[in-house]
Motif scaffolding. Structure first.
Motif, PDB file in Angstrom:
ATOM      1  N   ALA A 328      69.161  24.695  22.468  1.00 14.45           N
ATOM      2  CA  ALA A 328      69.743  24.007  23.611  1.00 14.45           C
ATOM      3  C   ALA A 328      68.677  23.660  24.642  1.00 14.45           C
ATOM      4  O   ALA A 328      67.683  24.364  24.789  1.00 14.45           O
ATOM      5  N   SER A 329      68.920  22.564  25.371  1.00 18.01           N
ATOM      6  CA  SER A 329      68.007  22.169  26.448  1.00 18.01           C
ATOM      7  C   SER A 329      68.205  23.103  27.635  1.00 18.01           C
ATOM      8  O   SER A 329      69.132  23.906  27.680  1.00 18.01           O
ATOM      9  N   GLU A 330      67.325  22.967  28.633  1.00 20.00           N
ATOM     10  CA  GLU A 330      67.371  23.817  29.815  1.00 20.00           C
ATOM     11  C   GLU A 330      67.213  22.978  31.072  1.00 20.00           C
ATOM     12  O   GLU A 330      66.616  21.899  31.055  1.00 20.00           O
ATOM     13  N   TYR A 331      67.732  23.501  32.175  1.00 17.94           N
ATOM     14  CA  TYR A 331      67.597  22.861  33.476  1.00 17.94           C
ATOM     15  C   TYR A 331      66.441  23.486  34.253  1.00 17.94           C
ATOM     16  O   TYR A 331      66.331  24.710  34.330  1.00 17.94           O
ATOM     17  N   ALA A 332      65.610  22.641  34.854  1.00 16.74           N
ATOM     18  CA  ALA A 332      64.646  23.120  35.847  1.00 16.74           C
ATOM     19  C   ALA A 332      65.404  23.175  37.175  1.00 16.74           C
ATOM     20  O   ALA A 332      65.588  22.165  37.853  1.00 16.74           O
ATOM     21  N   VAL A 333      65.853  24.354  37.549  1.00 16.03           N
ATOM     22  CA  VAL A 333      66.845  24.503  38.609  1.00 16.03           C
ATOM     23  C   VAL A 333      66.223  24.345  39.995  1.00 16.03           C
ATOM     24  O   VAL A 333      65.193  24.955  40.307  1.00 16.03           O
ATOM     25  N   ILE A 334      66.876  23.554  40.834  1.00 13.73           N
ATOM     26  CA  ILE A 334      66.483  23.369  42.233  1.00 13.73           C
ATOM     27  C   ILE A 334      67.467  24.087  43.156  1.00 13.73           C
ATOM     28  O   ILE A 334      67.072  24.774  44.089  1.00 13.73           O
ATOM     29  N   LEU A 335      68.750  23.932  42.903  1.00 15.34           N
ATOM     30  CA  LEU A 335      69.807  24.567  43.698  1.00 15.34           C
ATOM     31  C   LEU A 335      70.834  25.157  42.736  1.00 15.34           C
ATOM     32  O   LEU A 335      71.217  24.503  41.761  1.00 15.34           O
ATOM     33  N   ARG A 336      71.303  26.382  43.022  1.00 18.11           N
ATOM     34  CA  ARG A 336      72.337  26.981  42.168  1.00 18.11           C
ATOM     35  C   ARG A 336      73.231  27.913  42.973  1.00 18.11           C
ATOM     36  O   ARG A 336      72.898  28.328  44.092  1.00 18.11           O
ATOM     37  N   LEU A 337      74.363  28.250  42.366  1.00 14.96           N
ATOM     38  CA  LEU A 337      75.385  29.022  43.056  1.00 14.96           C
ATOM     39  C   LEU A 337      74.911  30.410  43.465  1.00 14.96           C
ATOM     40  O   LEU A 337      75.271  30.892  44.548  1.00 14.96           O
ATOM     41  N   GLY A 338      74.125  31.078  42.623  1.00 12.85           N
ATOM     42  CA  GLY A 338      73.661  32.417  42.952  1.00 12.85           C
ATOM     43  C   GLY A 338      72.988  32.484  44.309  1.00 12.85           C
ATOM     44  O   GLY A 338      73.184  33.443  45.074  1.00 12.85           O
ATOM     45  N   GLU A 339      72.192  31.460  44.636  1.00 14.97           N
ATOM     46  CA  GLU A 339      71.527  31.431  45.945  1.00 14.97           C
ATOM     47  C   GLU A 339      72.539  31.368  47.075  1.00 14.97           C
ATOM     48  O   GLU A 339      72.334  31.961  48.145  1.00 14.97           O
ATOM     49  N   GLN A 340      73.651  30.678  46.858  1.00 20.05           N
ATOM     50  CA  GLN A 340      74.649  30.530  47.913  1.00 20.05           C
ATOM     51  C   GLN A 340      75.320  31.866  48.255  1.00 20.05           C
ATOM     52  O   GLN A 340      75.619  32.139  49.420  1.00 20.05           O
ATOM     53  N   PHE A 341      75.544  32.712  47.253  1.00 19.53           N
ATOM     54  CA  PHE A 341      76.061  34.051  47.535  1.00 19.53           C
ATOM     55  C   PHE A 341      75.054  34.863  48.354  1.00 19.53           C
ATOM     56  O   PHE A 341      75.433  35.626  49.253  1.00 19.53           O
ATOM     57  N   LEU A 342      73.779  34.690  48.047  1.00 14.52           N
ATOM     58  CA  LEU A 342      72.747  35.409  48.792  1.00 14.52           C
ATOM     59  C   LEU A 342      72.644  34.900  50.228  1.00 14.52           C
ATOM     60  O   LEU A 342      72.463  35.681  51.169  1.00 14.52           O
ATOM     61  N   ILE A 343      72.748  33.587  50.405  1.00 17.09           N
ATOM     62  CA  ILE A 343      72.724  33.008  51.752  1.00 17.09           C
ATOM     63  C   ILE A 343      73.891  33.546  52.562  1.00 17.09           C
ATOM     64  O   ILE A 343      73.736  33.982  53.717  1.00 17.09           O
ATOM     65  N   ARG A 344      75.090  33.526  51.960  1.00 18.76           N
ATOM     66  CA  ARG A 344      76.264  33.977  52.718  1.00 18.76           C
ATOM     67  C   ARG A 344      76.197  35.467  53.015  1.00 18.76           C
ATOM     68  O   ARG A 344      76.591  35.909  54.103  1.00 18.76           O
ATOM     69  N   SER A 345      75.692  36.241  52.063  1.00 25.80           N
ATOM     70  CA  SER A 345      75.572  37.674  52.294  1.00 25.80           C
ATOM     71  C   SER A 345      74.657  37.960  53.477  1.00 25.80           C
ATOM     72  O   SER A 345      74.987  38.769  54.358  1.00 25.80           O
ATOM     73  N   GLU A 346      73.514  37.272  53.533  1.00 27.53           N
ATOM     74  CA  GLU A 346      72.579  37.505  54.638  1.00 27.53           C
ATOM     75  C   GLU A 346      73.143  37.017  55.961  1.00 27.53           C
ATOM     76  O   GLU A 346      72.979  37.674  57.005  1.00 27.53           O
ATOM     77  N   ALA A 347      73.800  35.860  55.925  1.00 32.02           N
ATOM     78  CA  ALA A 347      74.401  35.345  57.156  1.00 32.02           C
ATOM     79  C   ALA A 347      75.463  36.312  57.673  1.00 32.02           C
ATOM     80  O   ALA A 347      75.529  36.623  58.870  1.00 32.02           O
ATOM     81  N   ARG A 348      76.290  36.815  56.770  1.00 29.42           N
ATOM     82  CA  ARG A 348      77.339  37.744  57.177  1.00 29.42           C
ATOM     83  C   ARG A 348      76.765  39.055  57.711  1.00 29.42           C
ATOM     84  O   ARG A 348      77.285  39.617  58.682  1.00 29.42           O
ATOM     85  N   ALA A 349      75.717  39.543  57.089  1.00 29.25           N
ATOM     86  CA  ALA A 349      75.090  40.774  57.578  1.00 29.25           C
ATOM     87  C   ALA A 349      74.595  40.589  59.001  1.00 29.25           C
ATOM     88  O   ALA A 349      74.746  41.481  59.853  1.00 29.25           O
ATOM     89  N   ASN A 350      74.004  39.427  59.276  1.00 29.33           N
ATOM     90  CA  ASN A 350      73.502  39.173  60.623  1.00 29.33           C
ATOM     91  C   ASN A 350      74.615  38.905  61.624  1.00 29.33           C
ATOM     92  O   ASN A 350      74.393  38.997  62.833  1.00 29.33           O
ATOM     93  N   LEU A 351      75.806  38.578  61.128  1.00 31.86           N
ATOM     94  CA  LEU A 351      76.980  38.409  61.986  1.00 31.86           C
ATOM     95  C   LEU A 351      77.782  39.705  62.084  1.00 31.86           C
ATOM     96  O   LEU A 351      78.877  39.719  62.644  1.00 31.86           O
ATOM     97  N   ASN A 352      77.211  40.789  61.504  1.00 31.26           N
ATOM     98  CA  ASN A 352      77.862  42.104  61.498  1.00 31.26           C
ATOM     99  C   ASN A 352      79.176  42.106  60.721  1.00 31.26           C
ATOM    100  O   ASN A 352      80.056  42.942  60.964  1.00 31.26           O
ATOM    101  N   HIS A 353      79.299  41.181  59.781  1.00 34.60           N
ATOM    102  CA  HIS A 353      80.451  41.142  58.873  1.00 34.60           C
ATOM    103  C   HIS A 353      80.012  41.849  57.591  1.00 34.60           C
ATOM    104  O   HIS A 353      79.747  41.228  56.568  1.00 34.60           O
ATOM    105  N   PHE A 354      79.908  43.164  57.677  1.00 33.44           N
ATOM    106  CA  PHE A 354      79.299  43.943  56.595  1.00 33.44           C
ATOM    107  C   PHE A 354      80.136  43.922  55.318  1.00 33.44           C
ATOM    108  O   PHE A 354      79.587  43.887  54.220  1.00 33.44           O
ATOM    109  N   ALA A 355      81.455  43.957  55.453  1.00 37.22           N
ATOM    110  CA  ALA A 355      82.305  43.967  54.257  1.00 37.22           C
ATOM    111  C   ALA A 355      82.085  42.704  53.428  1.00 37.22           C
ATOM    112  O   ALA A 355      81.984  42.754  52.195  1.00 37.22           O
ATOM    113  N   GLY A 356      82.000  41.566  54.115  1.00 35.47           N
ATOM    114  CA  GLY A 356      81.760  40.308  53.409  1.00 35.47           C
ATOM    115  C   GLY A 356      80.373  40.254  52.788  1.00 35.47           C
ATOM    116  O   GLY A 356      80.186  39.746  51.683  1.00 35.47           O
ATOM    117  N   ALA A 357      79.382  40.785  53.521  1.00 31.62           N
ATOM    118  CA  ALA A 357      78.011  40.812  52.999  1.00 31.62           C
ATOM    119  C   ALA A 357      77.933  41.669  51.747  1.00 31.62           C
ATOM    120  O   ALA A 357      77.289  41.296  50.749  1.00 31.62           O
TER     121      ALA A 357
END
Length: 449
Positions: A328-357
């Motif tokens: 099978a071919s492969e993608y040279a990934v630039i943007l993916r969903l996994g990064e978005q979970f990490l972005i939201r987790s860090e944003a939530r931690a800094n907003l003191n929304h620990f459960a969401g993080a």
């Protein structure tokens, strides 16, 4: 696919114009505008030419940034690459200049399209709208990288070299403000659907994902959470097993760099060819050691071997598949969903929304097959877990680690113990000598010559 080849040829023809970007005004630029944007086909080809930037961020530049941080140890012979590995860059480094040039070429192409659109009478409204969205996305994408690599940079919003030849460096916050404005508009005009169901052209979700990344860099936590949530809640993307993330057809990929064969260069450049000696690109022992042995990412994205009694680990996110193998071919990934979970987790931690993080980080830990986070972490401990999670999830994908250490203010703490003679001023790279030679108004970064 044929349209991408047309764009590559067009891009090659236009590249010489970029060489003049900071020199003298070129009447030929107006001739290029007149001929390139006279129809839907030529406008579309010009837009596709922007995507050369994504290919240009593959080897060697991704690897150089990984060596500059703490993802790769370089054992190879290339003297210019050794400058990155040893944090000994100077203004005459060829790869440093090539990257600067590629990013400003994308800025130039984007500005050219944006200037030409109002007068392109024979181009349909639908094609104009997409072209505008793509040009805005790539100008923002380029400036995001320029500021994060070199700090304050010239802000160029025109193709008139009489103006740009006198451009001076401006505060990076001003540059990022333009990038934010561009991405907000790009998001409003780009369509949701992909062309041909492959994630090779940026859509509305791509602009949203990049906007979330930009907001994280700017510490706009609420905005970062909002944009990443939009991606996650869309249910358009999913988290496959680690060994399927980069495969063609992966539901995680939001944007990938197109290439003619379907097999990214990154899948072969960073894999050893001789298993009886040290690999040119060795994954750092600290990175490899951060994984638990039962982590599926460790099993799928790294491999190791022993040579002369020493164990070396190397990158296997991409499996060096080839068309000849029938795999099978492969993608040279630039943007993916996994990064978005990490972005939201860090944003939530800094907003003191620990459960969401916690929830977001544990989503990726479940995918990796490892134990969930221990309960009761304080904010500092949670942010440290997120930093490590980003390292493990995104290593040698773009410039994530280098940028992360800078934006969190932890670059000195992390790199000083592993980089001989590390200096704080090395958090930015030197402005290329050729650019300063052309325009003496551009001032070099501190402690570089």
């Amino acid at each position: 696919m044929k349209r991408y080849l047309i764009a590559i040829l067009l891009c090659s023809c236009m590249f010489s114009a970029c060489d003049k970007l900071l020199e003298v005004d070129q009447p030929a630029e107006r001739l290029v505008n007149a001929s390139v944007f006279s129809s839907d086909n030529t406008m579309n080809a010009a837009s596709l030419g922007l995507y050369s930037l994504l290919r240009n961020l593959e080897p060697p530049h991704v690897g150089n940034a990984s060596m500059y941080a703490d993802e790769f140890v370089y054992n190879g012979p290339n003297a210019d690459m050794r400058l990155f590995a040893s944090n000994s860059l100077n203004s005459k480094s060829n790869f440093n200049y090539v990257l600067w040039r590629a990013l400003y070429f994308a800025v130039y192409q984007s500005n050219q399209i944006l200037e030409a659109l109002p007068n392109s009478k024979n181009v349909s409204d639908a094609v104009k709208q997409r072209a505008r969205g793509e040009a805005l996305f790539f100008r923002a994408f380029a400036y995001f990288h320029l500021t994060n690599i070199w700090g304050d940079v010239p802000l160029v919003t025109t193709t008139r070299v009489a103006t740009t030849s006198k451009a001076v460096r401006v505060d990076m916050d001003e540059v990022l403000a333009l990038a934010e404005k561009d991405l907000i508009e790009a998001k409003s005009v780009l369509l949701t659907d992909y062309e041909g169901d492959e994630p090779y052209r940026v859509n509305r979700q791509g602009a949203t994902a990049m906007l979330a990344r930009l907001y994280l860099c700017q510490k706009k936590w609420s905005d970062a959470e909002k944009e990443s949530t939009e991606i996650i809640d869309s249910k358009r993307y999913a988290l496959p097993a680690p060994d399927s993330v980069f495969l063609g057809g992966s539901k995680e990929v939001i944007l990938a760099a197109w290439n003619q064969t379907g097999f990214p260069a990154i899948g072969s450049v960073y894999i050893p060819t001789n298993f009886t000696a040290a690999p040119a690109y060795q994954l750092s022992p600290n990175l490899v050691g951060s994984f638990s042995q039962d982590d599926k990412r460790y099993a799928s994205w790294t491999k190791s071997y022993v040579a002369n009694g020493v164990t070396y680990s190397y990158l296997t996110k991409y499996k060096t598949r080839t068309a000849a193998s029938g795999a099978a071919s492969e993608y040279a990934v630039i943007l993916r969903l996994g990064e978005q979970f990490l972005i939201r987790s860090e944003a939530r931690a800094n907003l003191n929304h620990f459960a969401g993080a916690y929830k977001d980080l544990d989503t990726l830990r479940r995918r990796a097959g490892i134990a969930l986070l221990p309960i009761g972490l304080n904010k500092e401990q949670l942010l440290q877990q997120i930093e490590t999670a980003r390292w493990q999830e995104l290593f040698v994908e773009g410039f994530h680690r280098f940028f992360d250490l800078k934006r969190t203010g932890r670059i000195d703490v992390v790199l000083d113990p592993v980089k001989a003679g590390w200096e704080s001023v090395w958090a930015v790279w030197p402005i290329p000598f050729d650019e300063i030679s052309r325009n003496p108004l551009i001032i070099q970064n501190e402690d570089y010559q």
